[in-house]
Design a protein around this motif. Structure first.
Motif, PDB file in Angstrom:
ATOM      1  N   TYR A 217      -6.332   6.997   3.369  1.00 48.24           N
ATOM      2  CA  TYR A 217      -4.951   6.507   3.494  1.00 48.24           C
ATOM      3  C   TYR A 217      -4.014   7.305   2.599  1.00 48.24           C
ATOM      4  CZ  TYR A 217      -0.990   3.312   2.945  1.00 48.24           C
ATOM      5  OH  TYR A 217       0.262   2.770   2.869  1.00 48.24           O
TER       6      TYR A 217
ATOM      7  N   ARG B   2       4.844   3.045   6.949  1.00 48.42           N
ATOM      8  CA  ARG B   2       3.800   3.655   7.772  1.00 48.42           C
ATOM      9  C   ARG B   2       2.668   2.682   7.938  1.00 48.42           C
ATOM     10  NH1 ARG B   2       2.534   9.683   5.950  1.00 48.42           N
ATOM     11  NH2 ARG B   2       1.375   9.526   7.868  1.00 48.42           N
TER      12      ARG B   2
ATOM     13  N   GLU C 248      -3.293  10.898   3.696  1.00 48.97           N
ATOM     14  CA  GLU C 248      -2.306  11.091   4.768  1.00 48.97           C
ATOM     15  C   GLU C 248      -0.970  11.576   4.226  1.00 48.97           C
ATOM     16  OE1 GLU C 248      -1.819   7.472   6.864  1.00 48.97           O
ATOM     17  OE2 GLU C 248      -3.884   7.386   7.597  1.00 48.97           O
TER      18      GLU C 248
ATOM     19  N   ASN D 132     -11.722   4.262   2.873  1.00 44.03           N
ATOM     20  CA  ASN D 132     -10.501   3.966   3.621  1.00 44.03           C
ATOM     21  C   ASN D 132      -9.263   4.250   2.783  1.00 44.03           C
ATOM     22  OD1 ASN D 132     -11.963   3.175   5.833  1.00 44.03           O
ATOM     23  ND2 ASN D 132     -11.740   0.978   5.462  1.00 44.03           N
ATOM     24  N   TYR D 133      -9.320   3.851   1.527  1.00 44.66           N
ATOM     25  CA  TYR D 133      -8.153   4.042   0.666  1.00 44.66           C
ATOM     26  C   TYR D 133      -7.911   5.525   0.385  1.00 44.66           C
ATOM     27  CZ  TYR D 133      -4.690   3.434  -2.949  1.00 44.66           C
ATOM     28  OH  TYR D 133      -3.520   3.511  -3.654  1.00 44.66           O
TER      29      TYR D 133
ATOM     30  N   PHE E  42       0.824  -1.208   0.000  1.00 41.63           N
ATOM     31  CA  PHE E  42       0.000   0.000   0.000  1.00 41.63           C
ATOM     32  C   PHE E  42       0.860   1.261   0.000  1.00 41.63           C
ATOM     33  CE2 PHE E  42      -2.472  -3.367   2.018  1.00 41.63           C
ATOM     34  CZ  PHE E  42      -3.565  -3.394   1.175  1.00 41.63           C
ATOM     35  N   ASN E  43       2.030   1.185   0.654  1.00 43.39           N
ATOM     36  CA  ASN E  43       2.941   2.320   0.640  1.00 43.39           C
ATOM     37  C   ASN E  43       3.402   2.634  -0.787  1.00 43.39           C
ATOM     38  OD1 ASN E  43       3.169   0.706   3.208  1.00 43.39           O
ATOM     39  ND2 ASN E  43       4.208   2.563   3.880  1.00 43.39           N
TER      40      ASN E  43
ATOM     41  N   ARG F  93       0.531   4.111  -2.862  1.00 43.19           N
ATOM     42  CA  ARG F  93       0.361   5.527  -2.511  1.00 43.19           C
ATOM     43  C   ARG F  93       1.477   6.379  -3.105  1.00 43.19           C
ATOM     44  NH1 ARG F  93      -0.197   6.831   3.751  1.00 43.19           N
ATOM     45  NH2 ARG F  93       1.786   5.715   3.805  1.00 43.19           N
TER      46      ARG F  93
ATOM     47  N   LYS G  16      -0.949   0.903   8.117  1.00 40.23           N
ATOM     48  CA  LYS G  16      -2.100   0.983   7.219  1.00 40.23           C
ATOM     49  C   LYS G  16      -3.225   1.709   7.926  1.00 40.23           C
ATOM     50  CE  LYS G  16      -0.925  -3.481   5.158  1.00 40.23           C
ATOM     51  NZ  LYS G  16      -1.367  -4.860   4.970  1.00 40.23           N
TER      52      LYS G  16
ATOM     53  N   LEU H 226      -7.451  -2.806   1.736  1.00 45.85           N
ATOM     54  CA  LEU H 226      -7.909  -1.414   1.755  1.00 45.85           C
ATOM     55  C   LEU H 226      -8.915  -1.230   0.616  1.00 45.85           C
ATOM     56  CD1 LEU H 226      -4.729   0.771   2.476  1.00 45.85           C
ATOM     57  CD2 LEU H 226      -6.730   0.528   3.904  1.00 45.85           C
TER      58      LEU H 226
END
Length: 221
Positions: free
Chosen positions: A170, A219, A173, A166-167, A115-116, A119, A221, A161
């Motif tokens: 995320y 970081r 952020e 939620n995504y 997910f990092n 993003r 989730k 996610l």
């Protein structure tokens, strides 16, 4: 001296970057982006490669791919690059290479960094100052992941996610400097994106010695 092969580990995500030759554009019009995405959508299935995230910038591309075979990733990238080159050269009456040599790639720890990396990829146009938010950029997977029906379904689901709200939260952020530096360095050096334990795990799987070096902290989730 022969070129060393890239590390490809089936069943793990790979963060892939390919840049235009001498940092020159590889996309000039909307049609050029659409053509690349159409090829990517069709051929990733043909070669058994999952696509978790993408971002097409003016002079380079970011992809988050998971191959099911050791040959699939290389074959997909070769075919994408060749077809886009022929299309671009014919359309803009030019000759020669479109891409700056071979693509770069980094095997990603799917538990800690999937997910990092997604993003990181989808925030590229924001970091570049092209758009204020990732929602405003048409040529990335972000709008797919938040359920925007106006964008075609190119990607596989980011399980864990999958809730669009939620995504979106995320990604909103943002990404810290340490995480940004680590992900960028890993892919540019064709190194692993993960912890020391992940590096050791990949070494056991592949029987290949992987360089150990400093690493960032993912970081939560």
């Amino acid at each position: 001296m022969p070129r060393s092969g890239r590390l490809v580990v089936t069943g793990y995500p790979h963060h892939v970057i390919q840049r235009g030759h001498n940092k020159q554009p590889v996309f000039l019009e909307d049609e050029d982006y659409s053509y690349y995405l159409s090829s990517l959508k069709d051929w990733r299935c043909e070669y058994g490669v999952k696509l978790y995230a993408y971002c097409l910038m003016t002079n380079h591309i970011h992809l988050l791919l998971e191959p099911s075979t050791s040959e699939g990733l290389g074959l997909l990238m070769k075919r994408l690059a060749g077809r886009q080159t022929r299309y671009f050269n014919a359309k803009y009456l030019r000759n020669g290479t479109l891409w700056d040599g071979r693509y770069k790639s980094s095997v990603v720890d799917s538990d800690a960094y999937l997910f990092n990396c997604a993003r990181y990829i989808e925030l590229n146009p924001v970091r570049a100052g092209i758009v204020p938010t990732p929602q405003d950029y048409r040529w990335s997977s972000f709008n797919e992941h938040i359920g925007n029906s106006h964008f075609s379904n190119v990607c596989d689901t980011l399980s864990g996610l999958s809730d669009p709200e939620n995504y979106e939260a995320y990604v909103s952020e943002g990404i810290g400097d340490d995480e940004l530096s680590f992900i960028r360095s890993s892919v540019n050096r064709n190194q692993l994106t993960g912890s020391a334990s992940f590096i050791s795990k990949i070494e056991r799987i592949t029987s290949i010695r992987v360089e150990h070096r400093g690493r960032g902290r993912p970081r939560k989730k």
